[in-house]
Design an enzyme around this catalytic site. Sequence first.
Site, PDB file in Angstrom:
ATOM      1  N   GLY A   1      -6.605  12.463 -42.351  1.00  0.00           N
ATOM      2  CA  GLY A   1      -6.973  11.521 -43.405  1.00  0.00           C
ATOM      3  C   GLY A   1      -6.069  11.556 -44.612  1.00  0.00           C
ATOM      4  CG  MET A   2      -7.012  13.993 -48.050  1.00  0.00           C
ATOM      5  SD  MET A   2      -7.282  12.573 -49.135  1.00  0.00           S
ATOM      6  CE  MET A   2      -5.998  12.823 -50.349  1.00  0.00           C
TER       7      MET A   2
ATOM      8  CG  ASP B   1      -2.130  -0.878   1.074  1.00  0.00           C
ATOM      9  OD1 ASP B   1      -2.276  -1.456  -0.023  1.00  0.00           O
ATOM     10  OD2 ASP B   1      -2.911  -1.013   2.028  1.00  0.00           O
TER      11      ASP B   1
ATOM     12  CG  ASP C   1      -6.809  24.990 -41.091  1.00  0.00           C
ATOM     13  OD1 ASP C   1      -6.758  24.320 -42.134  1.00  0.00           O
ATOM     14  OD2 ASP C   1      -6.013  25.900 -40.823  1.00  0.00           O
TER      15      ASP C   1
END
Length: 532
Positions: free
Chosen positions: A453-454, A36, A318
């Site tokens: 993504g791209m 502990d 953006d």
Amino acid sequence: MKLAYWMYAGPAHLGTLRVASSFKNVHAIMHAPLGDDYFNVMRSMLERERDFTPVTASIVDRHVLARGSQEKVVDNITRKEKEERPDLIVLTPTCTSSILQEDLQNFVNRALTLKDSHADVLLADVNHYRVNEFQAADRTLEQIVRFYIEKAKRENFDFSKNQKISANILGVFTLGFHNMHDCRELKRLLTDLGIEINEIIPEGGNVTNLRNLPKAHFNIVPYREVGLMTAMYLKNEFQMPYISTTPMGILNTAQFIREIETLLKALTQNLSNSSNCEKFNISFAEEAAKILEKDFQKYISEQSRFVSQAAWFSRSIDCQNLTGKRAVVFGDATHAASMTKILSCEMGIRVVCSGTYCKHDADWFREQVRGFCDEILITEDHSQVGDMISRLEPAAIFGTQMERHVGKRLDIPCGVISAPVHIQNFPLGYRPFLGYEGTNQIADLVYNSFTLGMEDHLLEIFNGHDTKQILPKIQFEDGSLEWSKDALEELSRIPGFVRGKVKRNVEKFAQQNNKPFITLELMFAAKEAVNA
């Protein structure tokens, strides 16, 4: 008590130790068995501080079990008092040592009769079976404040208010999520408004200064988890108002400033209505009038437009690319509720589920996020959170360190917005989440958490200097399903930011139709079924 390899909120003694080790010149003694006593290691590893953790473990071993704990506990208290010369020693058991049902208050009384020093000794008044880390921290802070306020009353201490308008900040303490940075930002904001800081507790505070808390005109509780009990005690005892709105995000920060303005107007009005025309009251009224002369709305407008970049960024092209994207939020009640509102109201992101592990504050949390998310989840079980994320398949996750692990497993990006966290979320640089500078940090975190993504897709198309194969990344996880070579090649042509979702849909379709072997034809059939 339950066995778990991950807990969002730790056991009660951690909360007590976090509060005790946040104060200056306070030493904690933990009455606990081996196993502990990991708090020292955890705090030394995570918190970027030069000082050693002021916690001593009074180990419960077979010798203690044979003859009782009193001698060992009392010896540890007197020894640490001589070695460290603290202002306060806090004794706390753990949930394990509480099973012994020992009278630790009697041990404290025994130590007080034996020692000859100025140090106070206090037993943490916490039920270790019923409360978690945050509840224990809140209770311990209130207990320490109450102890020193009562002590000051017995000494007839003068609690008269400061000449200049001032505030206390309650609940900033060690191992908190960006707490030190948030505290700096709060001090900057209050200084801009002409309000002085009276005391900041517990982080960096002295227990001998706790008697000065009532001298402030109001209290600020930036986090609901710790500080509310202390604020309520001071309100009941000294009629001190408090503000518990967390200034996180542009809207909440503006609301926080307006609440300060309303509070100061109310205090001034009460004084003007009072028949008592002391010199102090006149001085306070003049100070309040100077602050209220400032155009609070103008300050909010200027800070939102010129200091915070988040307002215009949320309207930029953006950020508009993120509009309508799906996100999941999970964390402590304060940060999860604030983050849900920021994503929904300020950035146009759809929160498909918002949740917290603070079950004791579930009603408040539901009230705060209702209408800003599709689902609400209140749980301490990390597996339920993981199942929810897997089911909803969000574009991004905003959660704790555990949700970060879930995101890695499911290939979903995750931004960390709440404790518990690992060492990378104890930055050396200035990264507040509160105030107007905090809005910039949050906007960066949100934007960088989403996969655009791209970028990944173009890297896979043109490869660059990367000679690693892509196909091994998309091996199936379920051993009962096998992919043909043609199907894997077709899957590799799908852009990375949707490939995981397509893969899961195909495998789900295959399982529903009892097809253990996934072919190209099965992929097209799954696509038609999903589109239908």
